[in-house]
Design an enzyme around this catalytic site. Structure first.
Site, PDB file in Angstrom:
ATOM      1  N   GLY B 148       0.266  -0.585  -0.367  1.00 40.48           N
ATOM      2  CA  GLY B 148      -0.227   0.323  -0.421  1.00 40.48           C
ATOM      3  C   GLY B 148       0.793   1.192   0.001  1.00 40.48           C
ATOM      4  O   GLY B 148       1.720   1.150   0.692  1.00 40.48           O
ATOM      5  N   CYS B 149       0.270   2.445  -0.226  1.00 36.76           N
ATOM      6  CA  CYS B 149       1.230   3.392  -0.593  1.00 36.76           C
ATOM      7  C   CYS B 149       1.935   3.724   0.997  1.00 36.76           C
ATOM      8  O   CYS B 149       2.909   4.326   0.774  1.00 36.76           O
ATOM      9  CB  CYS B 149       0.290   4.507  -0.764  1.00 36.76           C
ATOM     10  SG  CYS B 149      -1.274   4.918  -0.733  1.00 36.76           S
ATOM     11  N   TYR B 150       0.601   3.836   1.835  1.00 40.03           N
ATOM     12  CA  TYR B 150       0.812   4.822   3.140  1.00 40.03           C
ATOM     13  C   TYR B 150       2.302   3.715   3.911  1.00 40.03           C
ATOM     14  O   TYR B 150       3.366   4.321   4.994  1.00 40.03           O
ATOM     15  CB  TYR B 150      -0.097   4.828   4.577  1.00 40.03           C
ATOM     16  CG  TYR B 150      -0.836   5.657   3.913  1.00 40.03           C
ATOM     17  CD1 TYR B 150      -1.055   7.252   4.137  1.00 40.03           C
ATOM     18  CD2 TYR B 150      -2.383   5.714   3.252  1.00 40.03           C
ATOM     19  CE1 TYR B 150      -1.892   8.013   3.752  1.00 40.03           C
ATOM     20  CE2 TYR B 150      -3.369   6.439   3.386  1.00 40.03           C
ATOM     21  CZ  TYR B 150      -2.200   8.056   3.804  1.00 40.03           C
ATOM     22  OH  TYR B 150      -3.628   9.162   3.670  1.00 40.03           O
ATOM     23  N   THR B 152       4.627   1.956   2.293  1.00 42.88           N
ATOM     24  CA  THR B 152       5.875   2.738   1.494  1.00 42.88           C
ATOM     25  C   THR B 152       6.146   3.485   2.366  1.00 42.88           C
ATOM     26  O   THR B 152       7.376   3.418   2.815  1.00 42.88           O
ATOM     27  CB  THR B 152       4.874   2.267   0.091  1.00 42.88           C
ATOM     28  OG1 THR B 152       4.693   0.985  -0.321  1.00 42.88           O
ATOM     29  CG2 THR B 152       6.443   2.677  -0.953  1.00 42.88           C
ATOM     30  N   SER B 153       5.673   4.220   2.273  1.00 39.28           N
ATOM     31  CA  SER B 153       5.615   5.730   2.893  1.00 39.28           C
ATOM     32  C   SER B 153       6.615   5.738   4.302  1.00 39.28           C
ATOM     33  O   SER B 153       7.172   6.654   4.164  1.00 39.28           O
ATOM     34  CB  SER B 153       4.347   6.902   2.363  1.00 39.28           C
ATOM     35  OG  SER B 153       3.980   7.405   3.722  1.00 39.28           O
TER      36      SER B 153
END
Lengths: 345, 345, 345, 345
Positions: B148-150, B152-153
């Site tokens: 997911g994007c969150y 990864t960040s």
């Protein structure tokens, strides 16, 4: 490998040239200049470029330019290029100037709207770099006056119709809308976020310096003097330009005739796309690309053609077209380095 | 040439995959599916693609997939992929799934936060596609659960510190901010322009389904259970994600130690950039790229580390990392097709 | 009718004071000053004001101020007010200063973070104008140090909890997000539209001058020294501030306890609204109003409270609270002139 | 106290009516209806209204309307009002309808562009509520067809010139630009944040249903049939509309003549402001107000007048003008409830 110098590399048009040319398979950036940031790494000015473009900006030195470049792009404010360009041309460096200094064949018009020209004769022999219209001349040119963004967005849809006598040339009205990056990176209250955000206005109403540039090129196409009404507007977006053009149609010309004219004129030109019937351009469809999308409709009740064109003002309206011109000048496919796929959003 | 299929190609992540893969030198898109737009040309759904991607979207047919693809990306809503993926894997097609369906090694956690899993055993053998962290496993994998994007960040800056016992794992707080494209292309009042523009809010406070995904991977790195506090926010921009992470430092660990840890951990990884001292990321520096920029500072008065990471949620947070994983799985340089130069604005 | 002067009327906070006070039933603007625009009509600086506020901006003259005002608002950059304010106070004019010059009781802290103070004794006797917290003192004050926007957004949700010993004061972390108008009307590359639009970043990480202002007031409430971690971020919107606060809860304190504490603390205060369970603030809900909306949730797995507050940085964060303070000082209902109904969009 | 009902209160125009009327000194909202949110508190639909407008939305019941209202605003989609309005009028309730249902004196035109009219005779006797133009008729009316936003922005600058035979009526071209709130609160891909943000497009080119509404009213002013070319565009802002109008000037009419005509026409009308020479409107100058700002310039080379008008589409373009009409109908000063001071940003 074409060795490229970029004068004025840290403004938005200059930085866009850097971006495009870093991805160009046949070009290599050898020198970037900046008065303001001389000695500073390019990636300190644009932190996005860290690890990609870390060479320092330097001051302009003609000797280093001569030794290290085949082509120079000048992305400087009007008035500066006419001082630099003559010695570049004398040294057999090809020059693509993004300012207005070499856009006019009629230097008197330049002098009326800008200032005295100190390289007027050179200007008269320069080629106006509207790639699709003047490609043969561009291929042989050593000096290009790269078109302004508003003129590009207006001339591409209009020149075929004017050449083919399809519209009344005394009836042309252009209502253009530009993103904020067209104003450059210099700071001013007019580009302060809070002044632009959630705003929309007209400016330089019927008084913009791009008008004579449009008129000179329309007149060449029409083979008679053409005068237009032109009003630019500022849109709270970063990139993009949409121009809506109105003109009365010559008797017996139909929408199908106009569509045929444009489609056949641009049938082999990758970067001009004519929208299907009922479809119109959106600046978001051309953002970060070198495309010019054109839509059209005849208002048959009033016998007027409505043309809508969309470009990215930093690409087809500045740096993209400049690289397209370099490709033409150097005998490359005009698409080289300019084929990045459009973003979905 | 790798033959690629994209299931769910007309959502934002799917269309971003199309964009990247059209520019990939070693891949060729052979099939794009869309339930909603089956039979419609891709460029009618995304008019920017006119002349570039005009093939029609089609319905999913396993036979056509088997015959025409080596790799399939599934950019579908959660729950759909677990129905399709098993038969793809059985037919020796490599799969990179962008949903949550194959992100969890502990299927019970998935079932608690999403729904019952009908391919649980396959999920247990899938590899979590955080490219820089799991690259060896990814190279050998046939099925990737793309992060997911969150997560990864958050995981890229935190995992090195957790692995090296530099932060107190019971003190981690992550305050994340995402652009609107993370919510996808489906329409809802929450993504209506007038509701998002000039707004800013927190949502799913301490209740977001990405939290267990983060915790599973932090726990693996820490070799002990880790629980965090996570609050996402919505920013009125299209692309971009910035995550600010707070954690108490283990005794005697300095800012220099943490910087050294991150720099050495990522020294050979092109897509992770550690900002210099005093510099912090901006989502605009990574927009349209696959970079993850990380900045850091120790608040020495309170003995806390502050980490700030920036990614493009559609690139490193979704489609970009998915292609990076394809490159790793197919033995290519991980950068292939992902080296577009950042935009100046 | 209260006669009001506004020093520094053409910055955003000054112009917002003009806007509010033009609609105030018991106040009348008699003097507006501006160094930059002295002699120019206010409506030439802000064309929206044409026909509404056409009086000229003037230079500061103490005699004219004494003769024509009962209350003066100083909306000037830090350092200027301490030169003007003493003579205003000596002449029995009530002063509400929107700069930092009179916010600190401990002048040494001011001097450490700003500069030498030339009216330090006056500063020690000024009242910190956090209206809901210090209303009794404000009613009797002749000089108000009007709070900063970040401190207002943090102190309103936190002070009740700190006073009532509900959170661990060594665990407070505040992650704040501000619209661009907080940076004022001065031009800089940091507020250039193209640099802010589609961007998001942290700045002055753990290093912002509002931190000591927050800590002084938290320490007063806690009756012990409090230190916090504070990170501000910039949001591409014009108005609005959202602050997300994290703190560990004191043993045996529940979410219901915290909710009760806040609701009873603010039960008679119109401008503070506690969101219902499950609801959280959005800056768009308070835009152009003087409200501070507060949402809360306990992350019970980690025993932390999460507080989210939203204000309009130009209103409750600056000019609105300043007028609220004037109302209190002059014995008026605090709502006077501040009851404009929120915009639906 | 005027008792007011609002039918369709939860769309943007309806909610803007709620906002204005809550601040109106002589009006009181007694009923708000909403099919979608019947039974739900208004402040649950618009959380900004918490503590300000907490009464529930209800279904339409004619008996409750008769008993509790003197004036009803209908902010419903086209086609619905013609079913409700007749019984309201029969019961001596004054009605201001914000849809197109009662804007046309020529019902056949309505039926051509919208649908069959079931209250055609009532439509013929309704008054077109362009406040400054038809104020005498409005004062006596019981049913107002409140103008569309585009017609308002075009008719206010043009009618004085058409009435006074200053422009060639066969040469009128209007290029209009609207904020997104004009499309209402309904969800669609066209109003998805990611599709609108950073975009700009023309739509319904020469095909918008507001065209016949403009033409009917221009024809009345000109006392002869007038046809125009009209192209609307969508601007990525929430509120605001700017319309640029081009027309050929009648022989011997000068810019000063046109300026005099507009200034004298509107000299006693508070809400129309003619910009000084060289100044042009910006939608940000009229945002949240009921003003219509008009700028003008003659392009003397081409003998064309260029008019630029700016309104807030939700205010002068919808709810604001509707309240202005209520004021006129009820014998109040037209400014009542509409004098909120413009925002500096």
């Amino acid at each position: 490998m074409i060795r490229v110098g970029i004068l004025g590399s840290t403004g938005y048009a200059g930085a866009e040239l850097v971006r495009i040319l870093l991805g160009h398979p046949d070009a290599k950036i050898t020198i970037v200049t900046s008065r303001q940031y001389a000695g500073v790494s390019f990636s300190e000015v644009y932190p996005s470029m860290r690890g990609i473009m870390d060479i320092p900006c330097e001051e302009y030195h003609i000797d280093r330019i001569i030794k290290n470049t085949d082509v120079v792009f000048t992305a400087l404010p009007h008035k500066l290029p006419m001082a630099f360009v003559p010695e570049l041309i004398e040294n057999n460096i090809k020059v693509i100037d993004l300012s207005a200094d070499f856009r006019f064949r009629n230097v008197a018009v330049y002098e009326k709207h800008y200032q005295q020209h100190i390289a007027g004769r050179l200007s008269e022999s320069a080629v106006y770099g509207l790639s699709e219209i003047n490609s043969e001349m561009i291929q042989k040119a050593s000096l290009i006056g790269n078109p302004g963004c508003y003129p590009t967005s207006l001339l591409l849809p209009l020149i075929p119709l004017v050449e083919n006598k399809m519209v009344m040339t005394d009836s042309i009205i252009a209502d253009a809308k530009s993103g904020v990056s067209g104003a450059g990176r210099s700071i001013s209250l007019d580009t302060h976020f809070c002044e632009v955000n959630e705003s929309f206005k007209a400016y330089k109403v019927s008084n913009h310096r791009h008008t004579p540039e449009m008129e000179e090129n329309l007149s060449i196409a029409a083979k008679e003097p053409v005068q237009i009404t032109f009003v630019p507007h500022l849109v709270p977006i970063t990139r993009g330009m949409l121009t809506t053009i109105y003109a009365n149609i010559v008797r017996n010309v139909s929408e199908a005739d106009i569509r045929d004219c444009l489609e056949s004129y641009y049938q082999n030109r990758y970067f001009v796309r004519i929208c299907k019937e009922g479809a119109f351009p959106n600046v978001s469809n051309v953002r970060t690309t070198n495309f010019c999308d054109i839509g059209l409709k005849v208002d048959s009740r009033n016998n007027r053609i409505i043309l809508v064109s969309a470009i990215d003002n930093l690409m087809k309206g500045a740096a993209g077209q400049a690289v397209q011109n370099m490709n033409l000048m150097m005998g490359l496919d005009e698409r080289k380095g300019l084929e990045s796929v459009p973003l979905p959003v």
